[in-house]
Structure formats: C-alpha cells, structure tokens
Scaffold this motif. Structure first.
Motif, PDB file in Angstrom:
ATOM      1  N   SER A  48       3.253  -0.570 -27.325  1.00 60.09           N
ATOM      2  CA  SER A  48       3.604  -0.764 -28.809  1.00 60.09           C
ATOM      3  C   SER A  48       2.177  -1.510 -29.237  1.00 60.09           C
ATOM      4  CB  SER A  48       4.858  -1.553 -29.033  1.00 60.09           C
ATOM      5  OG  SER A  48       4.715  -3.023 -28.300  1.00 60.09           O
ATOM      6  N   THR A  49       1.455  -2.216 -28.493  1.00 62.01           N
ATOM      7  CA  THR A  49       0.219  -2.922 -28.987  1.00 62.01           C
ATOM      8  C   THR A  49      -0.953  -2.739 -27.920  1.00 62.01           C
ATOM      9  OG1 THR A  49       1.088  -5.034 -27.755  1.00 62.01           O
ATOM     10  CG2 THR A  49       1.470  -4.762 -29.932  1.00 62.01           C
ATOM     11  N   LYS A  50      -1.826  -2.826 -28.217  1.00 66.40           N
ATOM     12  CA  LYS A  50      -3.085  -2.694 -27.457  1.00 66.40           C
ATOM     13  C   LYS A  50      -3.533  -3.872 -27.054  1.00 66.40           C
ATOM     14  CE  LYS A  50      -4.872   1.492 -29.846  1.00 66.40           C
ATOM     15  NZ  LYS A  50      -6.086   2.230 -30.489  1.00 66.40           N
ATOM     16  N   PRO A  51      -3.970  -4.283 -25.648  1.00 64.70           N
ATOM     17  CA  PRO A  51      -4.558  -5.596 -25.501  1.00 64.70           C
ATOM     18  C   PRO A  51      -5.717  -6.069 -26.157  1.00 64.70           C
ATOM     19  CG  PRO A  51      -3.927  -4.192 -23.661  1.00 64.70           C
ATOM     20  CD  PRO A  51      -4.015  -3.187 -24.697  1.00 64.70           C
ATOM     21  N   HIS A  52      -5.802  -7.269 -26.447  1.00 63.10           N
ATOM     22  CA  HIS A  52      -6.961  -7.696 -27.178  1.00 63.10           C
ATOM     23  C   HIS A  52      -7.295  -7.099 -28.658  1.00 63.10           C
ATOM     24  CE1 HIS A  52      -7.403  -9.380 -23.504  1.00 63.10           C
ATOM     25  NE2 HIS A  52      -8.174  -8.210 -22.761  1.00 63.10           N
ATOM     26  N   ASP A  53      -6.208  -6.729 -29.253  1.00 61.58           N
ATOM     27  CA  ASP A  53      -6.163  -6.109 -30.568  1.00 61.58           C
ATOM     28  C   ASP A  53      -5.888  -7.068 -31.617  1.00 61.58           C
ATOM     29  OD1 ASP A  53      -4.239  -4.600 -32.635  1.00 61.58           O
ATOM     30  OD2 ASP A  53      -5.815  -3.427 -32.185  1.00 61.58           O
ATOM     31  N   LYS A  54      -6.983  -6.982 -32.589  1.00 58.78           N
ATOM     32  CA  LYS A  54      -7.022  -8.020 -33.807  1.00 58.78           C
ATOM     33  C   LYS A  54      -5.796  -7.840 -34.829  1.00 58.78           C
ATOM     34  CE  LYS A  54     -10.469 -10.354 -36.716  1.00 58.78           C
ATOM     35  NZ  LYS A  54     -11.813 -10.201 -37.175  1.00 58.78           N
ATOM     36  N   ALA A  55      -5.398  -6.748 -35.090  1.00 57.70           N
ATOM     37  CA  ALA A  55      -4.284  -6.519 -35.789  1.00 57.70           C
ATOM     38  C   ALA A  55      -3.171  -7.164 -35.159  1.00 57.70           C
ATOM     39  CB  ALA A  55      -3.987  -5.072 -35.943  1.00 57.70           C
ATOM     40  N   TYR A  56      -2.908  -7.186 -33.934  1.00 57.76           N
ATOM     41  CA  TYR A  56      -1.861  -7.760 -33.276  1.00 57.76           C
ATOM     42  C   TYR A  56      -1.852  -9.127 -33.228  1.00 57.76           C
ATOM     43  CZ  TYR A  56       1.147  -9.000 -29.087  1.00 57.76           C
ATOM     44  OH  TYR A  56       2.171  -9.453 -28.293  1.00 57.76           O
ATOM     45  N   LEU A  57      -3.150  -9.788 -33.148  1.00 58.44           N
ATOM     46  CA  LEU A  57      -3.264 -11.201 -33.332  1.00 58.44           C
ATOM     47  C   LEU A  57      -3.033 -11.568 -34.428  1.00 58.44           C
ATOM     48  CD1 LEU A  57      -4.451 -13.982 -32.296  1.00 58.44           C
ATOM     49  CD2 LEU A  57      -6.668 -13.222 -32.908  1.00 58.44           C
ATOM     50  N   ARG A  58      -3.100 -10.877 -35.538  1.00 60.24           N
ATOM     51  CA  ARG A  58      -2.895 -11.233 -37.025  1.00 60.24           C
ATOM     52  C   ARG A  58      -1.547 -11.246 -37.182  1.00 60.24           C
ATOM     53  NH1 ARG A  58      -7.641  -7.672 -40.273  1.00 60.24           N
ATOM     54  NH2 ARG A  58      -9.297  -9.292 -40.045  1.00 60.24           N
ATOM     55  N   ARG A  59      -0.767 -10.296 -36.546  1.00 62.42           N
ATOM     56  CA  ARG A  59       0.685 -10.315 -36.665  1.00 62.42           C
ATOM     57  C   ARG A  59       1.380 -11.654 -36.022  1.00 62.42           C
ATOM     58  NH1 ARG A  59      -0.197  -4.886 -35.664  1.00 62.42           N
ATOM     59  NH2 ARG A  59       0.841  -4.997 -33.442  1.00 62.42           N
ATOM     60  N   LEU A  60       0.807 -11.845 -34.855  1.00 61.69           N
ATOM     61  CA  LEU A  60       1.341 -13.101 -34.348  1.00 61.69           C
ATOM     62  C   LEU A  60       1.156 -14.329 -35.229  1.00 61.69           C
ATOM     63  CD1 LEU A  60       0.290 -12.185 -30.752  1.00 61.69           C
ATOM     64  CD2 LEU A  60       2.624 -12.448 -31.328  1.00 61.69           C
ATOM     65  N   TYR A 180     -18.701 -21.745 -20.353  1.00 61.89           N
ATOM     66  CA  TYR A 180     -17.906 -21.251 -19.622  1.00 61.89           C
ATOM     67  C   TYR A 180     -16.528 -21.912 -19.597  1.00 61.89           C
ATOM     68  CZ  TYR A 180     -16.043 -19.986 -14.871  1.00 61.89           C
ATOM     69  OH  TYR A 180     -15.618 -19.418 -13.597  1.00 61.89           O
ATOM     70  N   GLY A 181     -15.564 -21.181 -19.781  1.00 57.62           N
ATOM     71  CA  GLY A 181     -14.231 -21.624 -19.845  1.00 57.62           C
ATOM     72  C   GLY A 181     -13.205 -20.826 -20.491  1.00 57.62           C
ATOM     73  N   PRO A 182     -11.890 -21.251 -20.662  1.00 59.76           N
ATOM     74  CA  PRO A 182     -10.734 -20.419 -21.382  1.00 59.76           C
ATOM     75  C   PRO A 182     -11.464 -20.249 -22.889  1.00 59.76           C
ATOM     76  CG  PRO A 182     -10.049 -22.338 -20.368  1.00 59.76           C
ATOM     77  CD  PRO A 182     -11.379 -22.558 -20.342  1.00 59.76           C
ATOM     78  N   THR A 183     -11.190 -18.748 -23.299  1.00 55.50           N
ATOM     79  CA  THR A 183     -11.901 -18.387 -24.506  1.00 55.50           C
ATOM     80  C   THR A 183     -10.982 -17.233 -25.056  1.00 55.50           C
ATOM     81  OG1 THR A 183     -14.081 -18.810 -23.666  1.00 55.50           O
ATOM     82  CG2 THR A 183     -13.905 -17.423 -25.812  1.00 55.50           C
ATOM     83  N   LEU A 184     -10.876 -17.344 -26.331  1.00 59.46           N
ATOM     84  CA  LEU A 184      -9.930 -16.359 -26.929  1.00 59.46           C
ATOM     85  C   LEU A 184     -10.815 -15.150 -27.278  1.00 59.46           C
ATOM     86  CD1 LEU A 184      -7.367 -16.898 -29.521  1.00 59.46           C
ATOM     87  CD2 LEU A 184      -8.718 -14.918 -29.666  1.00 59.46           C
ATOM     88  N   VAL A 185     -10.727 -13.997 -26.730  1.00 59.75           N
ATOM     89  CA  VAL A 185     -11.621 -12.947 -26.975  1.00 59.75           C
ATOM     90  C   VAL A 185     -11.007 -11.573 -27.247  1.00 59.75           C
ATOM     91  CG1 VAL A 185     -13.087 -11.193 -25.379  1.00 59.75           C
ATOM     92  CG2 VAL A 185     -12.700 -13.530 -24.492  1.00 59.75           C
ATOM     93  N   ILE A 186     -11.404 -11.597 -28.507  1.00 58.83           N
ATOM     94  CA  ILE A 186     -10.869 -10.132 -29.091  1.00 58.83           C
ATOM     95  C   ILE A 186     -11.987  -9.300 -28.735  1.00 58.83           C
ATOM     96  CG2 ILE A 186     -10.258  -9.080 -31.402  1.00 58.83           C
ATOM     97  CD1 ILE A 186     -10.002 -12.017 -32.548  1.00 58.83           C
TER      98      ILE A 186
END
Length: 266
Positions: A48-60, A180-186
């Motif tokens: 139902s969603t694609k990994p790292h999808d910007k539209a999915y992030l916006r819905r969340l 280097y570290g945890p990063t939110l990657v779209i």
C-alpha cells in the motif's frame, strides 16, 4: 398517462426529501476516525505504500498533528520507514558569487552539471547513493564513513583531471563535508537529521576549496590506522563544534571511477 406518471414521481420525490429533512444528520466520531486513519497508516496493507515515499511521510505527519494520542505509534512508523544509519557526503561548489558575477548564472549552471558528472561515478563506485542536488550542492549517503571518505578524494581527483582540460574560467572546485548517524532519508528527495545539519555547518562556516571535513561522529566511525585527520574545535552560533580535516590516506588506492578523458559533457 404521461401527466399522471410525472405527478406520481413528483409526489414520491417530495416525500423522500421531507423524510430526509426530518432525520437528524449522522454523527461522526472524529477522534475515533483519526485514530483509525493513524492505525491504517502505521499498519499499512502489503504494497500500500512505497518505502521512503514522501507522500507517505506527509500522511503520517498529518495524522500525527490531528491525533496527538497516536504520536508514539506514528513516530515509530516514521522511524521504521525512513530513518537509516548512514554516512552523509555533501559536496559544495566554490566561487558561486564570483563566477556568476563575471560569467553569468548559465555558465555556473553548466559547471554544476560537470561537477555532478565527475562526482556521481565516484559516489556510486564507492557504494553510495545520490539523494539530491540542490543549487550548487550534491548530497549522497553511504553505509559506512570509509565509503564516503573514499568517494570524496575520488571526486576531487576526477575534478582535477577535468580541470587539466578546461580553461581557468571553467575550473571546477568543491569542498566536501561528512556526517554519520541516524538520518531521516527520503529516497531521491531529501535528508534530515543532526548529522546532516552538522555536515552543512562545516561547509557554511569552515571548509575551503578542495578540503574534506568530518563531524566528530563521522571521524569516530572510521577504521583506525587508515586515515590522517587534524582535529579542531570551532564555535558556531554559540555552540562548540568538534571537527576533523582530512589530510591523507595511509594506503594507496587507484582512482577507478573518474570519467574517461574527453567525457566533459556540456
């Protein structure tokens, strides 16, 4: 006959309208509805969603803003979908103001295009992924700091090879910075996180032409005994920033990802 049929239809329609008017409007439980939306977003159906999808992030993020009680589960879904532990490489072209003033913006845009042609093979050849190009900056991520640090000098060497064939007014010069570290990657769109901010700060306030700088976390993630870096401390915006300037590798490694001679593009 037609008149009788029309009269009967009109009477039935009026009756339905009157019935609808007398009935109270349906009640919607907004809170439960939003919680349901949040549950659907944080537990999506397969495909139902694609990994790292910007539209999915916006819905969340929208669901999080409208249903604060669901914030913990939504935050966990965002971290699972987007946060990656990566090494960040930022390449920044030098001389924007000087070059655009003397030769115009189109000239500089052509130089940015050539810089990307040199950098992308070096990044991909060292296991990296180009996320975006923004103005005169190129952003890439790698699994390890070693990969990013090997891609940076490869890029500089590829640019040196290009510059040997270019007139002075088209000379390509960059600075490189690493985090280097945890990063939110779209994917193919954007990066967010403290190490992304730190790498950008190094370029804005510290790095000069053909220099490679690392944040404290990026330097700590390197394998010992392979690289020589000079440690420095800087104060930027009232904050202390530990940084490390790359000096040289302690091993010889041939450049294998430079563009072939003559492949300068347009």
């Amino acid at each position: 006959f037609i008149l009788e049929a029309l009269s009967g239809w009109c009477a039935a329609t009026v009756s339905r309208v009157q019935t609808a008017i007398r009935q109270p409007p349906p009640r919607y439980h907004v809170g439960k509805h939003l919680q349901g939306v949040a549950m659907a977003l944080t537990h999506p159906t397969p495909n139902s969603t694609k990994p790292h999808d910007k539209a999915y992030l916006r819905r969340l993020l929208s669901a999080r803003n409208q249903a604060p009680d669901s914030a913990p589960s939504i935050d966990a879904a965002i971290e699972q979908a987007f946060v990656r532990h990566v090494a960040i490489l930022v390449l920044d072209m030098c001389g924007f103001s000087r070059i655009t003033q003397s030769h115009g913006i189109v000239h500089f845009l052509a130089m940015i295009h050539q810089m990307e042609q040199a950098a992308r093979p070096a990044i991909v050849g060292n296991g990296g992924e180009v996320i975006k190009q923004e103005a005169d900056n190129l952003f890439a991520v790698f699994a390890t700091p070693e990969q990013a640090l090997e891609a940076a000098p490869d890029t500089l060497r590829a640019l040196d090879a290009m510059n040997a064939m270019l007139p002075p007014e088209r000379s390509l010069n960059v600075s490189a910075r690493m985090g280097y570290g945890p990063t939110l990657v779209i994917a193919n769109e954007d990066l967010f996180g403290p190490e992304m901010n730190g790498a950008c700060k190094l370029g804005e306030d510290i790095a000069s032409t053909n220099e490679i700088w690392l944040t404290q976390a990026a330097h700590a993630g390197l394998t010992g005994g392979r690289y020589v870096c000079v440690s420095t401390e800087h104060y930027i915006s009232g904050l202390s920033l530990q940084a490390h300037r790359f000096e040289r590798c302690l091993f010889e490694r041939p450049l294998t990802n430079a563009p072939p001679r003559g492949a300068l593009g347009s």
